[in-house]
Design a protein around this motif. Structure first.
Motif, short mmCIF file in Angstrom:
data_model
loop_
_atom_site.label_atom_id
_atom_site.label_comp_id
_atom_site.label_asym_id
_atom_site.label_seq_id
_atom_site.Cartn_x
_atom_site.Cartn_y
_atom_site.Cartn_z
N LYS A 2 1.68 9.28 -5.04
CA LYS A 2 2.09 8.94 -6.41
C LYS A 2 3.62 8.81 -6.55
CE LYS A 2 -0.54 9.86 -10.43
NZ LYS A 2 -1.57 10.79 -10.78
N SER A 3 4.30 9.77 -6.03
CA SER A 3 5.74 9.81 -6.25
C SER A 3 6.45 8.60 -5.67
CB SER A 3 6.31 11.07 -5.66
OG SER A 3 5.91 11.13 -4.31
N SER A 4 5.93 8.05 -4.57
CA SER A 4 6.69 6.98 -3.91
C SER A 4 6.24 5.57 -4.27
CB SER A 4 6.63 7.15 -2.40
OG SER A 4 5.31 7.42 -2.01
N PHE A 5 5.15 5.43 -5.06
CA PHE A 5 4.73 4.07 -5.41
C PHE A 5 5.51 3.56 -6.61
CE2 PHE A 5 0.73 5.12 -3.11
CZ PHE A 5 0.85 4.12 -2.16
N PRO A 15 -1.29 -7.99 3.74
CA PRO A 15 -0.05 -8.29 3.03
C PRO A 15 0.21 -9.79 2.95
CG PRO A 15 0.40 -7.46 5.24
CD PRO A 15 -1.08 -7.35 5.03
N GLY A 16 0.79 -10.21 1.83
CA GLY A 16 1.05 -11.64 1.62
C GLY A 16 1.99 -12.22 2.65
N SER A 17 2.74 -11.38 3.35
CA SER A 17 3.66 -11.88 4.39
C SER A 17 2.90 -12.65 5.46
CB SER A 17 4.42 -10.70 5.02
OG SER A 17 3.49 -9.71 5.43
N ILE A 18 1.63 -12.33 5.62
CA ILE A 18 0.79 -13.03 6.61
C ILE A 18 0.65 -14.50 6.22
CG2 ILE A 18 -1.63 -13.14 7.45
CD1 ILE A 18 -0.20 -10.76 8.64
N TYR A 19 0.82 -14.78 4.93
CA TYR A 19 0.65 -16.15 4.43
C TYR A 19 1.98 -16.91 4.39
CZ TYR A 19 -4.24 -15.44 3.23
OH TYR A 19 -5.60 -15.22 3.30
N VAL A 68 4.66 -5.13 1.98
CA VAL A 68 4.47 -4.96 3.43
C VAL A 68 4.39 -3.47 3.76
CG1 VAL A 68 5.53 -5.33 5.69
CG2 VAL A 68 5.50 -7.18 4.01
N LYS A 69 5.31 -2.71 3.20
CA LYS A 69 5.31 -1.26 3.44
C LYS A 69 4.07 -0.61 2.84
CE LYS A 69 9.86 0.25 4.51
NZ LYS A 69 11.15 0.61 3.96
N PHE A 70 3.70 -1.08 1.66
CA PHE A 70 2.51 -0.55 0.98
C PHE A 70 1.28 -0.71 1.89
CE2 PHE A 70 -1.05 -1.82 -1.99
CZ PHE A 70 -1.32 -0.55 -2.47
N CYS A 71 1.09 -1.93 2.38
CA CYS A 71 -0.10 -2.20 3.22
C CYS A 71 -0.01 -1.43 4.54
CB CYS A 71 -0.24 -3.70 3.49
SG CYS A 71 -0.66 -4.63 2.01
N GLU A 72 1.20 -1.35 5.07
CA GLU A 72 1.38 -0.65 6.35
C GLU A 72 1.03 0.83 6.21
OE1 GLU A 72 4.92 -1.82 8.70
OE2 GLU A 72 5.30 0.34 8.67
N ARG A 73 1.47 1.39 5.12
CA ARG A 73 1.18 2.81 4.89
C ARG A 73 -0.33 3.04 4.71
NH1 ARG A 73 4.03 6.69 0.70
NH2 ARG A 73 5.09 4.78 0.11
N LEU A 74 -0.96 2.13 3.96
CA LEU A 74 -2.40 2.30 3.73
C LEU A 74 -3.18 2.21 5.04
CD1 LEU A 74 -3.06 0.24 0.46
CD2 LEU A 74 -3.04 2.72 0.74
N ILE A 75 -2.80 1.27 5.88
CA ILE A 75 -3.59 1.11 7.10
C ILE A 75 -3.29 2.23 8.09
CG2 ILE A 75 -2.00 -0.55 8.26
CD1 ILE A 75 -5.69 -0.94 8.44
N SER A 107 5.81 -13.72 -2.96
CA SER A 107 6.25 -12.40 -2.50
C SER A 107 5.42 -11.31 -3.15
CB SER A 107 7.73 -12.21 -2.84
OG SER A 107 7.89 -12.38 -4.22
N ASN A 108 5.20 -10.30 -2.41
CA ASN A 108 4.57 -9.07 -2.89
C ASN A 108 3.12 -9.19 -3.35
OD1 ASN A 108 6.32 -7.09 -2.23
ND2 ASN A 108 7.62 -7.43 -4.03
N HIS A 109 2.45 -10.24 -2.88
CA HIS A 109 1.01 -10.30 -3.13
C HIS A 109 0.27 -9.72 -1.91
CE1 HIS A 109 0.79 -12.94 -6.76
NE2 HIS A 109 2.05 -13.13 -6.40
N PHE A 110 -0.98 -9.38 -2.09
CA PHE A 110 -1.81 -8.99 -0.96
C PHE A 110 -3.22 -9.50 -1.18
CE2 PHE A 110 -2.08 -5.59 -4.06
CZ PHE A 110 -3.43 -5.22 -4.06
#
Ligand SMILES: Cc1ncc(COP(=O)(O)O)c(C=O)c1O
Length: 380
Positions: free
Chosen positions: A377-380, A337-341, A321-328, A350-353
């Motif tokens: 890089k450092s935070s992924f 984000p898979g949370s939509i599903y 969720v955070k990954f997708c939020e940051r990208l957008i 969990s944790n799919h997109f």
């Protein structure tokens, strides 16, 4: 339950689809211009297009559309086709015409949300989850176990949204046997059909092979023409089609005549359009597969069986969720984000997109995604 909850996916799309610079999760194929589509028609088609008026047309769909659609089935004729305003209206009407409040329905999960929430607003529903650890396999024993005396409908969707899974023909045949034995309707959402990785795995259309089967389809996905808003349901059950037609009188009444006209041109040119679209997918997968292979530390990915979307797993510590939020928000890259599903009737993977690979601009998006990964890089 008698209300429809917020449609999470469509809400997310309303917020971002037209703002994101890099739309990387589209579920439809690359579209075309009116000019391109008209050029696929004959001179007579072009003349008829200019003379087209804006009268109401048949609720069932124009004779030309129904005949062109029927031509894509092995055993059906125009009388087996009822047109709708997109697949969405068909799904809504079918559920309301088949299900009563004392019925029970079985739906696979994860799912395109309305496949679950519309029946759940009418009657009891059970979810059957595709197995994330076993290539999204459908376990028919789970379906058998979920069947109750009042089960009236089983709803499936292959190629599947969001995983792209296509079950085997044998599994589909077995599912039909299970349904037939208990006189259960099989609602088959086939909107991603024709975009399989190979023709060998393409499933037959349920309306051709099961007397209580409903095939849902649309111009939106494999044809890349969602703006036409032309969908349909095919079935051998003429009484049910009649009931659905009567409900449509309270909804769109009839489709837009220009859209049906253009859909006929597209259907008659299906060989050309589908070849073009399969080529786009092939080229995109040539980029996407190595991209994911290069980032095995961050993503788990298997090339999907069909359709133009897939559902990789994100392995980064911050969560999807955070990954997708940051990208957008920071990079204008839209992944879903898979949370939509999240489902009320099954485990949420969990944790799919969701990633889409039907658009030509996917290549630019991948370059930006790589830049974003490098940046963080450092935070992924
Ligand atoms: C599986 C599935 N069914 C139905 C629909 C609705 O299609 P349409 O937008 O053409 O009405 C969608 C749209 O994403 C979908 O993915």
């Amino acid at each position: 339950m008698s209300f429809l909850p917020d449609f999470k996916l469509e809400t997310f799309f309303s917020e971002w689809e037209f703002n994101a610079k890099y739309h990387m999760c589209a579920s439809d194929m690359e579209s075309m211009t009116l000019e391109e589509l008209l050029n696929l028609g004959s001179d007579q088609d072009k003349e008829n297009w200019n003379k087209l008026n804006f009268k109401y047309i048949e609720t069932y769909g124009s004779p030309e559309l129904r005949s062109a659609v029927a031509g894509s089935y092995d055993k059906l004729t125009s009388k087996n086709i009822l047109a709708f305003a997109g697949a969405e209206e068909g799904l809504y009407v079918a559920m309301h015409c088949i299900l009563n409040d004392d019925d029970h329905a079985i739906i696979i999960t994860p799912n395109y949300q309305s496949a679950e929430t519309i029946p759940a607003s009418i009657c009891q529903v059970s979810g059957i989850s595709l197995d994330a650890r076993n290539n999204w396999n459908l376990d028919l024993q789970k379906i058998k176990d979920a069947i109750r005396p009042n089960t009236r409908l089983i709803s499936i969707n292959f190629p599947h949204n969001p995983t792209g899974k296509v079950i085997s023909k044998e599994t589909l045949d077995d599912l039909i046997d299970i349904a037939r034995e208990r006189d259960i309707y099989l609602f088959s959402d086939e909107v991603y059909r024709l975009m399989e990785r190979s023709e060998d795995i393409r499933l037959p259309q349920i309306a051709d092979i099961y007397e209580k089967g409903l095939s849902l389809n649309v111009m939106s996905k494999s044809y890349g023409l969602p703006g036409l808003r032309i969908g349909w349901i095919a079935s051998q059950d003429l009484k049910l089609l009649d009931k659905m037609e009567k409900m449509k009188h309270y909804l769109s009444i009839c489709n837009s005549s220009p859209s049906e006209f253009l859909s006929v041109i597209a259907l008659k040119s299906s060989a050309y359009i589908l070849k073009r679209n399969r080529k786009i997918i092939k080229n995109n997968l040539k980029l996407l597969n190595p991209f994911f292979a290069q980032h095995k530390d961050l993503f788990e990915w298997n090339e999907p069986d069909g359709g133009c979307i897939g559902f990789p797993k994100y392995l980064g510590s911050e969560g999807v969720v955070k990954f997708c939020e940051r990208l957008i928000k920071k990079h204008s890259i839209m992944l879903l984000p898979g949370s939509i599903y999240k489902s009320a009737i099954g485990p949420s993977p969990s944790n799919h997109f969701r990633v889409g690979y039907g658009r030509i601009a996917m290549q630019d998006g991948l370059i930006k995604l790589q830049e974003a990964l490098d940046h963080h890089k450092s935070s992924f």
